[in-house]
Design a protein around this motif. Structure first.
Motif, PDB file in Angstrom:
ATOM      1  N   THR A 265       0.826  -1.210   0.000  1.00  0.00           N
ATOM      2  CA  THR A 265       0.000   0.000   0.000  1.00  0.00           C
ATOM      3  C   THR A 265       0.858   1.256   0.000  1.00  0.00           C
ATOM      4  O   THR A 265       0.636   2.186  -0.778  1.00  0.00           O
ATOM      5  N   VAL A 266       1.846   1.288   0.859  1.00  0.00           N
ATOM      6  CA  VAL A 266       2.734   2.449   0.941  1.00  0.00           C
ATOM      7  C   VAL A 266       3.597   2.555  -0.310  1.00  0.00           C
ATOM      8  O   VAL A 266       3.744   3.630  -0.893  1.00  0.00           O
ATOM      9  N   LEU A 267       4.173   1.444  -0.739  1.00  0.00           N
ATOM     10  CA  LEU A 267       5.052   1.437  -1.911  1.00  0.00           C
ATOM     11  C   LEU A 267       4.346   1.959  -3.157  1.00  0.00           C
ATOM     12  O   LEU A 267       4.907   2.755  -3.922  1.00  0.00           O
ATOM     13  N   ILE A 268       3.121   1.518  -3.357  1.00  0.00           N
ATOM     14  CA  ILE A 268       2.389   1.905  -4.553  1.00  0.00           C
ATOM     15  C   ILE A 268       2.025   3.387  -4.539  1.00  0.00           C
ATOM     16  O   ILE A 268       2.094   4.072  -5.558  1.00  0.00           O
ATOM     17  N   HIS A 269       1.690   3.911  -3.385  1.00  0.00           N
ATOM     18  CA  HIS A 269       1.277   5.313  -3.315  1.00  0.00           C
ATOM     19  C   HIS A 269       2.446   6.289  -3.285  1.00  0.00           C
ATOM     20  O   HIS A 269       2.298   7.445  -3.689  1.00  0.00           O
ATOM     21  N   THR A 270       3.599   5.845  -2.811  1.00  0.00           N
ATOM     22  CA  THR A 270       4.727   6.775  -2.668  1.00  0.00           C
ATOM     23  C   THR A 270       5.912   6.461  -3.571  1.00  0.00           C
ATOM     24  O   THR A 270       6.774   7.315  -3.768  1.00  0.00           O
ATOM     25  N   GLY A 271       5.993   5.232  -4.108  1.00  0.00           N
ATOM     26  CA  GLY A 271       7.062   4.901  -5.037  1.00  0.00           C
ATOM     27  C   GLY A 271       8.315   4.350  -4.386  1.00  0.00           C
ATOM     28  O   GLY A 271       8.410   4.205  -3.164  1.00  0.00           O
ATOM     29  N   PHE A 272       9.313   4.065  -5.224  1.00  0.00           N
ATOM     30  CA  PHE A 272      10.537   3.403  -4.783  1.00  0.00           C
ATOM     31  C   PHE A 272      11.464   4.324  -3.997  1.00  0.00           C
ATOM     32  O   PHE A 272      12.148   3.897  -3.071  1.00  0.00           O
ATOM     33  N   LYS A 273      11.485   5.598  -4.347  1.00  0.00           N
ATOM     34  CA  LYS A 273      12.391   6.544  -3.687  1.00  0.00           C
ATOM     35  C   LYS A 273      11.702   7.220  -2.506  1.00  0.00           C
ATOM     36  O   LYS A 273      11.603   8.452  -2.424  1.00  0.00           O
ATOM     37  N   CYS A 274      11.236   6.403  -1.590  1.00  0.00           N
ATOM     38  CA  CYS A 274      10.523   6.939  -0.429  1.00  0.00           C
ATOM     39  C   CYS A 274      10.930   6.188   0.828  1.00  0.00           C
ATOM     40  O   CYS A 274      11.235   4.996   0.783  1.00  0.00           O
ATOM     41  N   ALA A 275      10.929   6.885   1.940  1.00  0.00           N
ATOM     42  CA  ALA A 275      11.180   6.252   3.236  1.00  0.00           C
ATOM     43  C   ALA A 275      10.294   6.917   4.275  1.00  0.00           C
ATOM     44  O   ALA A 275       9.860   8.058   4.116  1.00  0.00           O
ATOM     45  N   SER A 276       9.997   6.175   5.323  1.00  0.00           N
ATOM     46  CA  SER A 276       9.209   6.709   6.422  1.00  0.00           C
ATOM     47  C   SER A 276      10.026   6.593   7.696  1.00  0.00           C
ATOM     48  O   SER A 276      10.565   5.525   8.007  1.00  0.00           O
ATOM     49  N   ILE A 277      10.120   7.686   8.418  1.00  0.00           N
ATOM     50  CA  ILE A 277      10.853   7.676   9.675  1.00  0.00           C
ATOM     51  C   ILE A 277       9.979   8.327  10.744  1.00  0.00           C
ATOM     52  O   ILE A 277       9.343   9.350  10.505  1.00  0.00           O
ATOM     53  N   GLY A 278       9.906   7.675  11.881  1.00  0.00           N
ATOM     54  CA  GLY A 278       9.026   8.176  12.927  1.00  0.00           C
ATOM     55  C   GLY A 278       9.560   7.901  14.311  1.00  0.00           C
ATOM     56  O   GLY A 278      10.620   7.287  14.490  1.00  0.00           O
ATOM     57  N   ILE A 279       8.796   8.358  15.291  1.00  0.00           N
ATOM     58  CA  ILE A 279       9.199   8.183  16.685  1.00  0.00           C
ATOM     59  C   ILE A 279       7.969   7.773  17.490  1.00  0.00           C
ATOM     60  O   ILE A 279       6.848   8.184  17.193  1.00  0.00           O
ATOM     61  N   TRP A 280       8.200   6.899  18.462  1.00  0.00           N
ATOM     62  CA  TRP A 280       7.105   6.516  19.360  1.00  0.00           C
ATOM     63  C   TRP A 280       7.688   6.107  20.694  1.00  0.00           C
ATOM     64  O   TRP A 280       8.889   5.838  20.816  1.00  0.00           O
ATOM     65  N   PRO A 281       6.871   6.106  21.748  1.00  0.00           N
ATOM     66  CA  PRO A 281       7.401   5.840  23.082  1.00  0.00           C
ATOM     67  C   PRO A 281       7.799   4.387  23.275  1.00  0.00           C
ATOM     68  O   PRO A 281       7.204   3.470  22.692  1.00  0.00           O
ATOM     69  N   LYS A 282       8.826   4.173  24.072  1.00  0.00           N
ATOM     70  CA  LYS A 282       9.196   2.811  24.461  1.00  0.00           C
ATOM     71  C   LYS A 282       8.089   2.307  25.387  1.00  0.00           C
ATOM     72  O   LYS A 282       7.845   2.860  26.450  1.00  0.00           O
TER      73      LYS A 282
END
Length: 288
Positions: A265-282
Motif C-alpha cells: 500500500t505504501v510502496l504503490i502510493h509513494t514509489g521506490f524513492k521513499c522512506a518513512s521515519i518516525g518516533i514513538w514511546p518505548k
C-alpha cells in the motif's frame, strides 16, 4: 473463549504468516501492478519483490480487502474471543476502517476498533504488549486507553525523493507539482491522525532526514525525553534512503533496528524513492 484477540491488516508490511505466528489475525489489503492482481499477505509476493515491481511498473493501484475476507475473519474471531482489538490502517488514509466497523456491528461491541496512524511494525509490537498486559489482569478498557495514549505520542514523516508515484496518482497538482518537479525539491510529508499534510521542503536527502528528526524530537518535547522514545524506519529498498537515514540517526546515537520494507500500500502510493521515519514511546517505560 480466549480473553483478547488482535486483528490487524497488511498496512504495516508484516506478512500474514508472522502475524499468525504471534497468535493474531490479519485482513490483507489488495493491489494490482500492470494489470495483475495480488493479495497483500506476504505469500504471493514478498515486500522486496513488490518494491522491485513498483520500481519498474507503469500502472499500480491498491484496493480494500475483499468483503468476504472481512466477514470470514470477523465471524471466526467472534467465536474464539471475548473481545477483539482491531488495529487497521488509519481511517484518514483508507476506508478499510469504516468498512470493518460497519461489518463488526453485527457482533455488538465485541470488536474494539482503535483508529491509529502506526506504521512499520508498530501495530504488531503494541499487540504483543497488549496480550502480555491482558494476561497480567488489565481490562479491555485499560488496554484501549493505552493504545490511544501511544498513538497520541507517536508521529512519523514520509521523505519522498522521487515524486513520480505521487504525481501519477493525482496527489500533487497545479503549481505545487510544477514547483516540486522543476526544482527537484524533496517534500517532507507529516503523517498524523488527521492524515498526510505538507511538512516542508529540502533540497538534499541528508537535509531532509536532519530536518525530520529535528521535528520528531521537537514533537516529544526535546532531547531530554529521547531516552524514553525510539525511532522506527521503513523504506522501499533503496539503499541510499536507508544509508542516509542511518547517518542522520547516528548523530543521536540511535540506529535502525530493523531493515523493514514498506507494505505494498505504501510502496504503490509513494514509489521506490521513499522512506518513512518516525518516533514513538518505548512501551515498557510508559505508566500502565
Amino acid at each position: 473463549m480466549k480473553k483478547i484477540g488482535i486483528l490487524l491488516d497488511s498496512f504495516g508490511g508484516i506478512s500474514e504468516k508472522e502475524i499468525k505466528a504471534n497468535g493474531f489475525e490479519m485482513i490483507p489489503l489488495q493491489f494490482s501492478i500492470d494489470g495483475k492482481d495480488y493479495i497483500d499477505n506476504g505469500s504471493e509476493l514478498s515486500n522486496k519483490e513488490i518494491s522491485e515491481l513498483v520500481k519498474t511498473s507503469e500502472e499500480t493501484k491498491t484496493s480494500l480487502p475483499s468483503l468476504a475476507t472481512i466477514e470470514e475473519r470477523l465471524e471466526q474471531m467472534s467465536k474464539e474471543y471475548e473481545n477483539v482489538i482491531v488495529l487497521l490502517t488509519s481511517s484518514a488514509l483508507s476506508s478499510t476502517f469504516q468498512t470493518v466497523m460497519v461489518e463488526s456491528k453485527k457482533y455488538g461491541d465485541k470488536f474494539k476498533l482503535v483508529d491509529n496512524h502506526f506504521f512499520a511494525d508498530q501495530a504488531l509490537e503494541i499487540s504483543k504488549f497488549l496480550v502480555k498486559k491482558a494476561a497480567e489482569g488489565k481490562t479491555i478498557d485499560e488496554l484501549i486507553k493505552f493504545v490511544k495514549q501511544v498513538n497520541e505520542k507517536s508521529l512519523n514523516y514520509l521523505i519522498v525523493k522521487d515524486l513520480t508515484s505521487l504525481i501519477r496518482g493525482g496527489r500533487l497538482t497545479g503549481m505545487k507539482k510544477i514547483l516540486l518537479n522543476s526544482f527537484k525539491l524533496i517534500p517532507l510529508l507529516k503523517v498524523s491522525q488527521e492524515g498526510i499534510s505538507f511538512g516542508g521542503l529540502k533540497r538534499t536527502l541528508k537535509g531532509s532526514y536532519e530536518k525530520v528528526i529535528e521535528k520528531l524530537i521537537e514533537f516529544i518535547g526535546g532531547l531530554s525525553y529521547l531516552e524514553n522514545y525510539e525511532f522506527k524506519f521503513s523504506y522501499a529498498g533503496d539503499l541510499e534512503m536507508f544509508n542516509e537515514a542511518q547517518k542522520a540517526l547516528n548523530e543521536y546515537k540511535a540506529k535502525i533496528e530493523k531493515d523493514q520494507i514498506s507494505s505494498a500500500t505504501v510502496l504503490i502510493h509513494t514509489g521506490f524513492k521513499c522512506a518513512s521515519i518516525g518516533i514513538w514511546p518505548k512501551l515498557s517505560k510508559l505508566k500502565f
